[in-house]
Enzyme design. Structure first.
Site, short mmCIF file in Angstrom:
data_model
loop_
_atom_site.label_atom_id
_atom_site.label_comp_id
_atom_site.label_asym_id
_atom_site.label_seq_id
_atom_site.Cartn_x
_atom_site.Cartn_y
_atom_site.Cartn_z
N CYS A 1 30.82 32.10 24.45
CA CYS A 1 29.93 31.90 25.92
C CYS A 1 28.63 32.91 25.57
O CYS A 1 28.90 34.10 25.33
CB CYS A 1 30.54 32.16 26.96
SG CYS A 1 29.70 32.34 28.45
N CYS B 1 28.20 37.94 32.82
CA CYS B 1 29.12 37.39 33.72
C CYS B 1 30.21 38.30 34.22
O CYS B 1 30.67 38.71 35.40
CB CYS B 1 29.52 35.87 33.20
SG CYS B 1 31.19 35.23 34.36
N CYS C 1 34.88 37.07 31.36
CA CYS C 1 35.82 37.24 29.98
C CYS C 1 35.48 38.66 29.49
O CYS C 1 34.89 38.67 28.51
CB CYS C 1 35.26 36.09 29.16
SG CYS C 1 35.51 34.34 29.67
N CYS D 1 31.06 26.80 31.88
CA CYS D 1 32.10 28.11 31.63
C CYS D 1 33.12 27.50 30.59
O CYS D 1 33.47 26.30 30.52
CB CYS D 1 32.74 28.41 32.87
SG CYS D 1 33.99 29.60 32.67
N GLN E 1 48.91 27.59 40.16
CA GLN E 1 48.34 28.32 38.99
C GLN E 1 47.45 27.68 38.25
O GLN E 1 47.41 26.30 38.08
CB GLN E 1 49.59 28.45 38.19
CG GLN E 1 50.83 29.34 38.31
CD GLN E 1 50.45 30.83 38.36
OE1 GLN E 1 49.34 31.31 37.85
NE2 GLN E 1 51.44 31.65 38.44
N TYR F 1 57.93 34.72 48.08
CA TYR F 1 56.41 34.56 47.64
C TYR F 1 56.13 33.19 46.91
O TYR F 1 55.65 33.07 46.01
CB TYR F 1 55.95 35.68 46.96
CG TYR F 1 56.16 36.91 47.32
CD1 TYR F 1 55.31 37.56 48.34
CD2 TYR F 1 57.17 37.65 46.86
CE1 TYR F 1 55.51 38.69 48.94
CE2 TYR F 1 57.41 39.09 47.47
CZ TYR F 1 56.52 39.52 48.41
OH TYR F 1 56.88 40.92 48.81
N GLU G 1 57.32 32.08 52.16
CA GLU G 1 55.66 32.22 51.93
C GLU G 1 55.30 32.60 53.18
O GLU G 1 55.54 31.95 54.18
CB GLU G 1 55.16 30.95 51.30
CG GLU G 1 53.81 31.01 51.26
CD GLU G 1 53.14 31.85 50.23
OE1 GLU G 1 52.48 32.83 50.98
OE2 GLU G 1 53.79 32.25 49.14
N ASP H 1 57.88 36.42 43.14
CA ASP H 1 56.54 36.06 42.39
C ASP H 1 55.56 36.58 43.32
O ASP H 1 54.81 35.83 43.98
CB ASP H 1 56.47 34.70 41.88
CG ASP H 1 55.18 34.42 40.98
OD1 ASP H 1 54.38 35.51 40.91
OD2 ASP H 1 54.76 33.19 40.91
N CYS I 1 52.06 39.19 38.08
CA CYS I 1 50.64 39.11 37.44
C CYS I 1 50.12 40.54 37.27
O CYS I 1 48.72 40.55 36.94
CB CYS I 1 49.70 38.54 38.57
SG CYS I 1 49.69 38.89 40.35
#
Length: 484
Positions: free
Chosen positions: A73, A79, A82, A165, A310, A339, A360, A409, A436
């Site tokens: 990119c 940006c 990344c 992108c 996801q 979750y 949830e 999660d 995450c």
């Protein structure tokens, strides 16, 4: 030695932070430098000096790192999405694997030998570009008054114009160019955060990688009114809808009304103006090492503009397949999925469990989960709306619903204290933790392992190539040995 702002220095980059900034030291004093790669010898300008560290701006790479590559990119620096695109993908995977390992040791307090014994190789991608099935483009105006779309520069709300992108779906470019051309030709204004005026705020694009179906949702600064039996959304004229429907795979076009001055992208009102309310996608359960399918036809999901799903479908199959493998189900277990979102992991688990319960906090997500279960003919999955830390104790203490396995999660902040305490009270045989954020993961594992659990398996999954983010899957086994 005392360093000063605007001073020009030469540093060798030895490491990078969890946010992707290079770390170079001079006589033990660290400098944090964006856009550098481990192994670079760089000329930097000092921009901020603190007592124990300083920030520098990269002026020139004097000797490039052996891990430095030419970014795909052209605007990756501006940006900021990344953060590590200039680093070879092999080195990115090593960095992410070490990030998980180091957080477990430093924050979780686990022994180096223990982690090295149980940590398995990171799961990377064969093609680490064009993997995102979702994009959210802010829309604005350039200095000449033309409409632009792209992504916000790091830590700002300044739009870097970019409709192509390198992480997004290839169709995004044509969709955004169609919308921007329509806006320019018809003098449709972009939203201005300062004045609160202008019509088009954001464009949300979603794609089902398996189905090929595409969804476009235009977020507008206008209340959506109904006229007669049809929705009326002036000044979104018919020729824009017609142009978008010519794009291969287009299945749903909608508008979301967001008239508040807020950073929240989507409004509360969403109306479909062409096609379906949902797009569909399918995920297969696979053997991560061999790549073959474990569950025949896969699971089909209906995805709305609001759905949590996801963003990397290729790696999602690997992530959830690992979670299922770690759960070690025989068909007799009762499983809680905390979750649970729209039920993605829950429905994976249901094929191998006696009963699955999903929790949830978002009501719309639970409705999606129930519908996904119905469409896939899954009858042994039940879903509850509420906070995991509230629903779990109620079902456990009042209704005596136990768990053989808990899969959790959570969002980036990790599990709430009450949720962790209830899991320790329930004492499931196994806990599978999908994370995450390896920092909050390590914090929560310290609590769970202090309450009688033992780490058995650890594996990182690269869901977000070219960025510093990484997912992890952890297996814990109850051993009954509490630590003081």
């Amino acid at each position: 030695m005392r360093y000063e702002k605007n001073q020009i220095l030469t540093v060798e980059i030895e490491d990078i932070t969890s946010e992707g900034e290079g770390i170079g030291k001079i006589e033990g004093y660290p400098f944090f430098v964006k856009d550098t790669v481990i192994g670079d010898k760089a000329e930097i300008k000092v921009v901020r000096v603190k007592k124990n560290y300083a920030y520098g701006r990269l002026e020139k790479v004097l000797v490039p790192s052996p891990f430095r590559v030419e970014p795909v990119c052209s605007v990756h620096k501006q940006c900021g999405g990344c953060q590590i695109q200039a680093m070879s993908y092999v080195r990115q995977l090593e960095f992410k694997e070490s990030k998980v390992r180091n957080n477990l040791i430093r924050i979780g307090g686990f022994g180096t030998d223990e982690i090295d014994r149980i940590q398995e190789p990171i799961v990377g991608m064969d093609e680490p570009f064009y993997y995102r099935n979702k994009a959210q483009y802010p829309v604005g105006t350039d200095k000449e008054g033309n409409p632009i779309a792209g992504f916000y520069a790091g830590r700002t709300h300044s739009i870097i114009a970019n409709t192509n992108c390198s992480l997004g779906s290839p169709e995004n470019k044509k969709i955004m160019e169609t919308i921007l051309s329509y806006m320019k030709n018809n003098r449709v204004t972009a939203y201005d955060e300062t004045t609160g005026k202008g019509l088009i705020r954001h464009v949300l694009i979603r794609k089902g990688f398996y189905s090929g179906e595409i969804m476009v949702c235009l977020v507008i600064n206008k209340s959506c009114k109904r006229k007669g039996s049809e929705n009326h959304f002036l000044p979104l004229q018919e020729n824009l809808i017609t142009a978008l429907t010519r794009i291969k795979g287009m299945a749903s076009i909608s508008v979301s009304s967001q008239t508040e001055k807020t950073n929240v992208i989507m409004g509360k009102e969403i109306y479909t103006i062409w096609g379906q309310d949902f797009i569909h996608d399918k995920i297969f359960v696979r053997n991560v090492e061999e790549g073959f399918t474990l569950q025949g036809d896969g699971i089909t999901f209906a995805i709305s503009p609001r759905s949590f799903y996801q963003v990397n479908p290729v790696q999602t199959e690997k992530l959830y397949s690992l979670a299922l493998s770690y759960a070690g189900l025989s068909g007799k277990e009762t499983v809680w999925d905390l979750y649970c979102g729209i039920g993605t992991i829950s429905l994976f688990l249901a094929g191998c469990a006696r009963q699955v319960y999903g929790v949830e906090v978002v009501p719309e997500a639970i409705e999606d989960a129930k519908e996904n279960a119905r469409q896939n003919g899954i009858r042994n999955a039940a879903f509850y709306v509420g906070k995991a830390e509230e629903v779990l104790p109620e079902k456990y203490e009042k209704e005596k619903i136990y768990a053989d396995v808990i899969v959790v999660d959570p969002p980036r902040k990790g599990c709430d204290k009450e949720c962790l305490e209830t899991m320790l009270k329930m004492k499931p045989e196994r806990i599978v933790y999908v994370s995450c954020d390896s920092a909050t993961l390590a914090r929560d594992l310290k609590v769970l392992c202090g309450g009688g659990y033992e780490l058995r398996r650890v594996r990182a999954v690269d869901m977000f190539p070219m960025t510093v983010h990484v997912e992890s899957v952890i297996l814990m086994q109850y051993c009954g040995k509490e630590k003081n």
